[in-house]
Design a protein around this motif. Sequence first.
Motif, PDB file in Angstrom:
ATOM      1  N   PRO A 129       1.001  -1.254   0.009  1.00 44.98           N
ATOM      2  CA  PRO A 129      -0.068   0.080  -0.106  1.00 44.98           C
ATOM      3  C   PRO A 129       1.022   1.290  -0.150  1.00 44.98           C
ATOM      4  CG  PRO A 129      -0.012  -1.005   2.084  1.00 44.98           C
ATOM      5  CD  PRO A 129       0.853  -1.935   1.347  1.00 44.98           C
ATOM      6  N   ALA A 130       0.324   2.358  -0.165  1.00 47.13           N
ATOM      7  CA  ALA A 130       0.866   3.630  -0.376  1.00 47.13           C
ATOM      8  C   ALA A 130       0.357   4.711   0.325  1.00 47.13           C
ATOM      9  CB  ALA A 130       0.938   4.000  -1.960  1.00 47.13           C
ATOM     10  N   GLY A 131      -0.263   4.363   1.585  1.00 49.52           N
ATOM     11  CA  GLY A 131      -0.928   5.574   2.242  1.00 49.52           C
ATOM     12  C   GLY A 131      -1.816   6.296   1.495  1.00 49.52           C
ATOM     13  N   ARG A 132      -2.540   5.704   0.490  1.00 50.82           N
ATOM     14  CA  ARG A 132      -3.405   6.640  -0.165  1.00 50.82           C
ATOM     15  C   ARG A 132      -3.179   7.794  -0.911  1.00 50.82           C
ATOM     16  NH1 ARG A 132      -8.462   3.888  -1.191  1.00 50.82           N
ATOM     17  NH2 ARG A 132      -8.852   2.494   0.824  1.00 50.82           N
ATOM     18  N   ALA A 133      -1.568   7.606  -1.444  1.00 50.48           N
ATOM     19  CA  ALA A 133      -1.000   8.570  -1.724  1.00 50.48           C
ATOM     20  C   ALA A 133      -1.565   9.599  -2.787  1.00 50.48           C
ATOM     21  CB  ALA A 133       0.506   8.353  -2.281  1.00 50.48           C
ATOM     22  N   ASN A 134      -1.549  10.808  -2.829  1.00 50.11           N
ATOM     23  CA  ASN A 134      -2.139  11.585  -4.103  1.00 50.11           C
ATOM     24  C   ASN A 134      -1.164  12.283  -4.739  1.00 50.11           C
ATOM     25  OD1 ASN A 134      -4.030  13.078  -5.555  1.00 50.11           O
ATOM     26  ND2 ASN A 134      -4.549  14.273  -3.780  1.00 50.11           N
ATOM     27  N   GLY A 135      -0.897  13.517  -4.248  1.00 48.19           N
ATOM     28  CA  GLY A 135       0.428  14.136  -5.242  1.00 48.19           C
ATOM     29  C   GLY A 135       1.594  13.781  -4.765  1.00 48.19           C
ATOM     30  N   LEU A 136       2.673  13.765  -5.981  1.00 49.59           N
ATOM     31  CA  LEU A 136       3.917  13.409  -5.801  1.00 49.59           C
ATOM     32  C   LEU A 136       4.977  14.220  -6.145  1.00 49.59           C
ATOM     33  CD1 LEU A 136       3.584   9.656  -7.271  1.00 49.59           C
ATOM     34  CD2 LEU A 136       3.570  10.306  -4.950  1.00 49.59           C
ATOM     35  N   TYR A 137       6.118  14.423  -5.719  1.00 52.69           N
ATOM     36  CA  TYR A 137       7.256  14.984  -6.253  1.00 52.69           C
ATOM     37  C   TYR A 137       8.603  14.638  -5.714  1.00 52.69           C
ATOM     38  CZ  TYR A 137       8.862  19.494  -8.578  1.00 52.69           C
ATOM     39  OH  TYR A 137       9.383  20.396  -9.496  1.00 52.69           O
ATOM     40  N   PHE A 138       9.703  14.714  -6.759  1.00 54.47           N
ATOM     41  CA  PHE A 138      11.045  14.208  -6.305  1.00 54.47           C
ATOM     42  C   PHE A 138      11.853  15.185  -5.530  1.00 54.47           C
ATOM     43  CE2 PHE A 138      10.020  10.671  -8.845  1.00 54.47           C
ATOM     44  CZ  PHE A 138      10.661   9.769  -8.464  1.00 54.47           C
ATOM     45  N   ASP A 139      12.474  15.077  -4.471  1.00 50.75           N
ATOM     46  CA  ASP A 139      13.393  15.895  -3.736  1.00 50.75           C
ATOM     47  C   ASP A 139      14.785  16.097  -4.610  1.00 50.75           C
ATOM     48  OD1 ASP A 139      14.729  13.983  -2.776  1.00 50.75           O
ATOM     49  OD2 ASP A 139      14.056  14.199  -0.613  1.00 50.75           O
ATOM     50  N   HIS A 140      15.624  16.816  -4.126  1.00 51.76           N
ATOM     51  CA  HIS A 140      16.885  16.916  -4.875  1.00 51.76           C
ATOM     52  C   HIS A 140      17.684  15.660  -4.532  1.00 51.76           C
ATOM     53  CE1 HIS A 140      15.372  20.724  -5.891  1.00 51.76           C
ATOM     54  NE2 HIS A 140      15.774  21.454  -4.662  1.00 51.76           N
ATOM     55  N   ASN A 141      17.381  14.955  -3.594  1.00 55.09           N
ATOM     56  CA  ASN A 141      18.173  13.666  -3.342  1.00 55.09           C
ATOM     57  C   ASN A 141      17.719  12.468  -3.963  1.00 55.09           C
ATOM     58  OD1 ASN A 141      20.015  15.067  -1.551  1.00 55.09           O
ATOM     59  ND2 ASN A 141      18.506  15.115   0.239  1.00 55.09           N
ATOM     60  N   GLY A 142      16.558  12.608  -4.774  1.00 52.85           N
ATOM     61  CA  GLY A 142      15.932  11.344  -5.474  1.00 52.85           C
ATOM     62  C   GLY A 142      15.100  10.790  -4.559  1.00 52.85           C
ATOM     63  N   ASN A 143      14.837  11.165  -3.709  1.00 54.71           N
ATOM     64  CA  ASN A 143      13.591  10.530  -2.635  1.00 54.71           C
ATOM     65  C   ASN A 143      12.248  11.251  -3.420  1.00 54.71           C
ATOM     66  OD1 ASN A 143      15.354   9.356  -0.534  1.00 54.71           O
ATOM     67  ND2 ASN A 143      15.793  11.522   0.038  1.00 54.71           N
ATOM     68  N   LEU A 144      11.310  10.327  -3.196  1.00 57.21           N
ATOM     69  CA  LEU A 144       9.737  10.723  -3.633  1.00 57.21           C
ATOM     70  C   LEU A 144       9.163  11.172  -2.405  1.00 57.21           C
ATOM     71  CD1 LEU A 144       7.770  10.577  -6.057  1.00 57.21           C
ATOM     72  CD2 LEU A 144       7.271   8.155  -5.221  1.00 57.21           C
ATOM     73  N   LEU A 145       8.753  12.245  -2.721  1.00 58.41           N
ATOM     74  CA  LEU A 145       7.625  12.844  -1.580  1.00 58.41           C
ATOM     75  C   LEU A 145       6.168  12.684  -2.133  1.00 58.41           C
ATOM     76  CD1 LEU A 145       9.225  16.503  -1.227  1.00 58.41           C
ATOM     77  CD2 LEU A 145       9.842  14.396   0.174  1.00 58.41           C
ATOM     78  N   ALA A 146       5.298  12.159  -1.069  1.00 56.95           N
ATOM     79  CA  ALA A 146       4.098  11.732  -1.119  1.00 56.95           C
ATOM     80  C   ALA A 146       3.188  12.545  -0.212  1.00 56.95           C
ATOM     81  CB  ALA A 146       3.852  10.282  -1.226  1.00 56.95           C
ATOM     82  N   ALA A 147       1.896  13.070  -1.039  1.00 52.11           N
ATOM     83  CA  ALA A 147       0.958  13.566  -0.314  1.00 52.11           C
ATOM     84  C   ALA A 147       0.111  12.384   0.389  1.00 52.11           C
ATOM     85  CB  ALA A 147       0.150  14.526  -1.009  1.00 52.11           C
TER      86      ALA A 147
ATOM     87  N   ASN B 180      14.595   4.940  -2.417  1.00 50.14           N
ATOM     88  CA  ASN B 180      14.444   3.939  -3.703  1.00 50.14           C
ATOM     89  C   ASN B 180      13.782   2.681  -3.380  1.00 50.14           C
ATOM     90  OD1 ASN B 180      15.197   6.250  -5.333  1.00 50.14           O
ATOM     91  ND2 ASN B 180      17.607   5.795  -5.117  1.00 50.14           N
ATOM     92  N   ASP B 181      13.844   2.004  -2.091  1.00 48.79           N
ATOM     93  CA  ASP B 181      13.610   0.829  -1.825  1.00 48.79           C
ATOM     94  C   ASP B 181      12.235   0.923  -1.217  1.00 48.79           C
ATOM     95  OD1 ASP B 181      15.962  -0.379  -2.521  1.00 48.79           O
ATOM     96  OD2 ASP B 181      16.969   0.490  -0.615  1.00 48.79           O
ATOM     97  N   GLY B 182      11.629   1.914  -1.132  1.00 44.56           N
ATOM     98  CA  GLY B 182      10.054   2.105  -0.996  1.00 44.56           C
ATOM     99  C   GLY B 182      10.028   2.267   0.737  1.00 44.56           C
ATOM    100  N   ASN B 183      11.425   2.562   1.327  1.00 51.77           N
ATOM    101  CA  ASN B 183      11.160   2.825   2.694  1.00 51.77           C
ATOM    102  C   ASN B 183      10.455   4.113   2.974  1.00 51.77           C
ATOM    103  OD1 ASN B 183      12.271   0.351   3.601  1.00 51.77           O
ATOM    104  ND2 ASN B 183      14.291   1.380   2.603  1.00 51.77           N
ATOM    105  N   VAL B 184       9.925   4.420   4.010  1.00 49.10           N
ATOM    106  CA  VAL B 184       8.942   5.617   4.552  1.00 49.10           C
ATOM    107  C   VAL B 184       9.493   6.676   5.534  1.00 49.10           C
ATOM    108  CG1 VAL B 184       6.842   6.828   4.899  1.00 49.10           C
ATOM    109  CG2 VAL B 184       6.712   4.982   3.337  1.00 49.10           C
ATOM    110  N   ASP B 185       9.816   7.692   5.423  1.00 43.85           N
ATOM    111  CA  ASP B 185      10.066   8.606   6.456  1.00 43.85           C
ATOM    112  C   ASP B 185       8.700   9.704   6.405  1.00 43.85           C
ATOM    113  OD1 ASP B 185      11.178  10.373   8.559  1.00 43.85           O
ATOM    114  OD2 ASP B 185      12.571  10.884   7.086  1.00 43.85           O
TER     115      ASP B 185
END
Length: 300
Positions: free
Chosen positions: A81-99, A111-116
């Motif tokens: 699952p993906a936390g019911r993610a809506n908007g996405l955007y990449f930060d400058h370190n290549g991490n995917l930000l998710a609403a 990149n491995d799908g680990n969430v902070d």
Amino acid sequence: MKTTYPFLSTIALTIFVLSCKAQQTSIVKNGAELVKVSNAYSFTEGPASDKEGNVYFTDQPNDKIIKWNAEDNTLSVFKEPAGRANGLYFDHNGNLLAAADEKNELWRIDNDGNVDTLLTNYNGKKLNGPNDIWVDPKGGIYFTDPYYQRDYWSRTAAELEDKNVYYIAPDTNKISIVASDLVQPNGIIGTPDGKTLYVADIGDRKTYTFTINKDGTLTNRKLFTKMGSDGMTIDNLSNIYLTGEGVTVFNTKGEQIHHIPIDENWTANITFGGKDQDVLFITAMGAIYTLKMNVNGVRY
């Protein structure tokens, strides 16, 4: 005696029409056609391109983040699952930000799908539901926080009275309200020089520009166009792309220069992808579309 030449008016009108037509079609690659890549989803949203031009997007009802591979045009599940993610955007370190809409949070996914989890509340109150995200050149994060009641929520009302635009400062992670007095802020995008922010108030059918100050605060709010938008993007000519009834493109003066019709009831979001950032990637209802362009997306 004044002499008139009626045929000159006809010529002038013809030139004007041809000029407008050329302007409208110049941003799209000559001969390019809209391609439906897939319609296998329930509701697609939040496309974001990584440094290789791959595009990640969400299928919110099915709680998935999907990856479109720019090299071979294939699709695969990145996170479920993906936390019911809506908007996405990449930060400058290549991490995917998710609403992450399920618990009204803002996530950072490696990149491995680990969430902070970056954010869960503002001043002790649950966020309305972070929607769309933009990262400035310094790494600061802007996001819109409208309120859309979800059937998977236990709550039935917002804890925060206003629907705001927030800014998370780089390094300090300090969060602040940078724009308010909005009905339902949704789409958001900034210029690559970090000087101007566009915010769509879809609830009031308007899109505004703001001047971005050095500390990330916003001033000089101006009406850009009397049209709201679900998602937004920008090209290398600083044209702004709004969504809803297809894709509508405006120049920096707020003048419409092009419209891309999409044969769906709603066009939700948009970004540029592909190795050369010349592929317009469009999410609309349960489908995704691509279109080759003469313009390019922008990267830092």
